[in-house]
Design an enzyme around this catalytic site. Structure first.
Site, mmCIF file in Angstrom:
data_model
loop_
_atom_site.group_PDB
_atom_site.id
_atom_site.type_symbol
_atom_site.label_atom_id
_atom_site.label_comp_id
_atom_site.label_asym_id
_atom_site.label_seq_id
_atom_site.Cartn_x
_atom_site.Cartn_y
_atom_site.Cartn_z
ATOM 1 N N GLN A 220 0.967 -1.126 -0.098
ATOM 2 C CA GLN A 220 -0.145 -0.250 -0.151
ATOM 3 C C GLN A 220 0.944 1.256 0.018
ATOM 4 O O GLN A 220 2.000 1.330 0.496
ATOM 5 C CB GLN A 220 -0.796 0.106 1.059
ATOM 6 C CG GLN A 220 -1.877 -1.376 1.179
ATOM 7 C CD GLN A 220 -2.832 -1.236 2.417
ATOM 8 O OE1 GLN A 220 -3.439 -0.229 2.644
ATOM 9 N NE2 GLN A 220 -3.171 -2.195 3.015
ATOM 10 N N LYS A 236 0.659 7.803 6.263
ATOM 11 C CA LYS A 236 -0.356 6.992 5.736
ATOM 12 C C LYS A 236 -1.640 7.800 5.725
ATOM 13 O O LYS A 236 -1.998 8.327 6.498
ATOM 14 C CB LYS A 236 -0.752 5.760 6.502
ATOM 15 C CG LYS A 236 0.642 4.986 6.730
ATOM 16 C CD LYS A 236 0.430 3.554 7.469
ATOM 17 C CE LYS A 236 1.730 2.647 7.575
ATOM 18 N NZ LYS A 236 1.226 1.506 8.120
ATOM 19 N N GLU A 257 -4.937 -0.323 5.177
ATOM 20 C CA GLU A 257 -4.478 0.008 6.320
ATOM 21 C C GLU A 257 -5.229 1.313 6.608
ATOM 22 O O GLU A 257 -5.499 2.137 5.724
ATOM 23 C CB GLU A 257 -2.960 0.444 6.400
ATOM 24 C CG GLU A 257 -2.160 -0.965 6.167
ATOM 25 C CD GLU A 257 -0.577 -0.733 6.319
ATOM 26 O OE1 GLU A 257 -0.258 0.698 6.266
ATOM 27 O OE2 GLU A 257 0.232 -1.544 6.017
ATOM 28 N N ALA A 339 3.795 9.095 11.430
ATOM 29 C CA ALA A 339 4.641 8.413 12.511
ATOM 30 C C ALA A 339 6.082 8.919 12.410
ATOM 31 O O ALA A 339 6.703 8.821 11.336
ATOM 32 C CB ALA A 339 4.621 6.974 12.406
ATOM 33 N N ALA A 340 6.627 9.280 13.642
ATOM 34 C CA ALA A 340 8.089 9.630 13.686
ATOM 35 C C ALA A 340 8.736 8.516 13.239
ATOM 36 O O ALA A 340 8.896 7.596 13.646
ATOM 37 C CB ALA A 340 8.350 10.303 14.989
ATOM 38 N N LEU A 342 12.412 6.481 13.497
ATOM 39 C CA LEU A 342 13.359 6.237 14.437
ATOM 40 C C LEU A 342 14.649 6.540 13.655
ATOM 41 O O LEU A 342 14.742 6.813 12.564
ATOM 42 C CB LEU A 342 13.287 4.571 14.618
ATOM 43 C CG LEU A 342 11.973 3.991 15.134
ATOM 44 C CD1 LEU A 342 11.874 2.415 15.140
ATOM 45 C CD2 LEU A 342 11.878 4.598 16.684
ATOM 46 N N ASP A 408 -1.941 -9.004 11.749
ATOM 47 C CA ASP A 408 -0.937 -8.920 10.994
ATOM 48 C C ASP A 408 0.557 -8.487 11.525
ATOM 49 O O ASP A 408 1.365 -8.036 11.053
ATOM 50 C CB ASP A 408 -1.255 -7.492 9.986
ATOM 51 C CG ASP A 408 -0.495 -7.540 8.836
ATOM 52 O OD1 ASP A 408 0.035 -8.580 8.195
ATOM 53 O OD2 ASP A 408 -0.085 -6.388 8.303
ATOM 54 N N GLU A 413 10.526 -6.236 15.645
ATOM 55 C CA GLU A 413 11.863 -5.689 15.686
ATOM 56 C C GLU A 413 12.391 -5.101 17.271
ATOM 57 O O GLU A 413 11.702 -4.858 18.224
ATOM 58 C CB GLU A 413 12.123 -4.553 14.729
ATOM 59 C CG GLU A 413 11.799 -4.755 13.275
ATOM 60 C CD GLU A 413 12.039 -3.556 12.560
ATOM 61 O OE1 GLU A 413 12.911 -2.711 12.886
ATOM 62 O OE2 GLU A 413 11.347 -3.654 11.248
#
Length: 526
Positions: A220, A236, A257, A339-340, A342, A408, A413
């Site tokens: 997506q 998104k 999503e 979303a920030a 990393l 899902d 991680e």
């Protein structure tokens, strides 16, 4: 002649069917156990009451083509073919969860009718009698939730460490992104007591966008957004209105999503006191100014005006990126999640782990754990789950996913700098909050197959249960300042409270089945 033959044949057929039904009904009324299973179920659905309809199905041996192998399947373990498994499935208990999914189609407001459960009440009474010092639910009800959350955090005696790149860092960090990266710790992604995350959320929602780039890979569309202070976030777009549920015939791996799911997952993780989801904020973007104007040629050529006179685009990806799956504004304003990012890999390398309870991602096969209930016995013998906190972290992850309805979670991680003694990152939550009428009990498979939960997590769930603050009200309050509030609709919030009870009921089954309380509710001081 042909017409007469058809009439005779139809009459004979109708007579035979009538006699068959009368015979079946007679046998059913006399002794229903003599009927085949499919007839018993049919009679029960027709209004007859049958008390044996939940007998567990016999589990067949499966060959390689029937289940998905992984590191914990027979092929990846000792090489022996699996047996039938344990003699009794946890799900066949007299208070079992049914066949994996529990539907609440009749009314979305069932929880409001009864917010307590007799089995959970019995569990809490039993625990309080067992050890009132650890399980004082009478006192727990009087403590404000966030005060209790701070008490649980203070129980963590381990000091932990920060990322190697920042451990000896000397210099000034001027942006919220830099402070967030420096604050990543061995036991949490951020410190909730500091203002860094609030500052970061504000910047995500307000900072001018100076660059847009398509993110490679994935089924997506996702965009990498760069802000004027050089911070970056993963974009998104809004695909569904909040009220639209996932279609019942869609597989978990073929659903869109949801942008609001990413935002809600961050705030839920924060309310739970996990601090494992990167800071994520909602933002309403002007597609003309913030995306199309900054897009490269590849992205820009996918923009068009829809028949409804709205600005649309679809970008490029492997699955849902074409005109029939376009993202449209109203007319060019669009809700999104940001979303920030990393820290980059060269500063904070991450290791990807396969989830032992990963689904098959097949329309035809089931995963090993969906057929056999002995996967936990195999997992507990293998690194990294045989020592340390990792098995309990996995329980936390699946509790989090059950609350959100996320099926899902195929991988997770961790930061390599911290080895195996660190938390799971809860990334990629876009397929959450898709169904509020339905509770996907199979997400809790690690809980009821291992019969294990972290003490601090259990006590938070118990606190939501005894109140007075419910998880739904805490989450709703935490999202009030977000730009896309309300992040969740009321029905989705109600589902959270219902699912809290479902988790506690699973623990009550484990304890009632004779498992040692301290083994089921394990206190590792995290």
């Amino acid at each position: 002649m042909k017409l007469r033959q058809r009439a005779v044949i139809s009459g004979v057929g109708l007579t035979v069917l009538t006699l068959f039904y009368v015979g079946v009904e007679t046998i059913y009324n006399a002794n229903p156990e003599k009927l085949p299973g499919f007839l018993k179920n049919s009679m029960a659905k027709a209004g007859k009451e049958y008390d044996g309809s939940h007998i567990s199905a016999i589990r067949k041996r499966l060959n390689k083509s029937n289940y998905t192998s992984d590191d914990f399947s027979p092929e990846g373990g000792d090489g022996k073919a699996p047996g039938v498994g344990k003699s009794q499935l946890h799900s066949s208990d007299h208070r079992g969860r049914g066949d994996g999914i529990q539907s609440w189609m009749s009314s979305p407001f069932l929880l409001r009718i009864n917010e307590t459960d007799s089995d959970v009440d019995m569990l809490l009474d039993k625990l309080q009698s067992f050890d009132r010092r650890k399980f004082d639910f009478t006192k727990l009800k009087t403590i404000p939730y966030y005060d209790y959350l701070n008490t649980l955090r203070k129980r963590i005696k381990r000091k932990g460490t920060s990322l190697d790149a920042f451990r000896t860092f000397i210099g000034s960090l001027t942006t919220s992104w830099e402070r967030f990266h420096k604050g990543i710790h061995q036991y949490h992604l951020y410190n909730p007591d500091e203002s860094t995350v609030d500052d970061l959320l504000r910047d995500i929602a307000r900072e001018p966008i100076v660059d847009v780039e398509l993110k490679e890979g994935g089924t997506q569309l996702k965009l990498i957004i760069t802000f004027s202070d050089e911070g970056q976030a993963l974009f998104k777009p809004m695909r569904y209105p909040r009220e639209q549920e996932t279609l019942p015939n869609h597989f978990y791996f073929s659903d869109y999503e949801r942008h609001n799911a990413e935002v809600a997952a961050f705030y839920l993780d924060k309310v739970l006191g996990f601090y494992r989801v990167p800071p994520t904020a909602g933002r309403i973007v002007n597609m003309t100014r913030d995306i199309k104007r900054l897009a490269d040629h590849k992205l820009a050529k996918t923009f068009f005006i829809s028949p409804a006179n709205n600005l649309c685009f679809h970008g490029s990806c492997s699955y849902y990126c074409d005109t029939s799956h376009a993202i449209c504004g109203t007319p060019d304003l669009l809700e999104s999640s940001m979303a920030a990012f990393l820290p980059p890999e060269k500063i904070a390398a991450r290791k990807t782990w396969r989830n032992p309870w990963k689904r098959s991602y097949s329309k035809h096969r089931k995963a090993y754990w969906e057929v056999y209930d002995d996967l936990c016995d195999k997992v507990k013998l293998k690194s990294p789950y045989n020592t340390g906190r990792r098995l309990l972290d996995l329980m936390d992850t699946h509790i989090f996913d059950f609350l959100t309805g996320n099926m899902d979670r195929h991988h997770y991680e961790t930061f390599k700098d911290f080895g195996n003694d660190t938390f799971h990152l809860h990334l990629d939550n876009g397929r959450s909050f898709g169904k509020w009428r339905q509770d996907e009990m199979s997400i809790l498979a690690p809980i009821f197959q291992c019969c294990k939960i972290r003490y601090s997590t259990f006590m938070k769930l118990a606190k939501y249960y005894v109140g007075p603050e419910k998880l739904s009200s805490l989450l709703k309050a935490s999202t009030t300042r977000d730009k896309i509030f309300p992040v969740l609709i009321e029905n989705q919030l109600i589902a959270l409270d219902r699912r809290v009870i479902k988790i506690l009921k699973e623990i009550s089954i484990c304890v009632e089945n004779g498992n040692d309380i301290m083994d089921v509710i394990e206190d590792d001081h995290f």
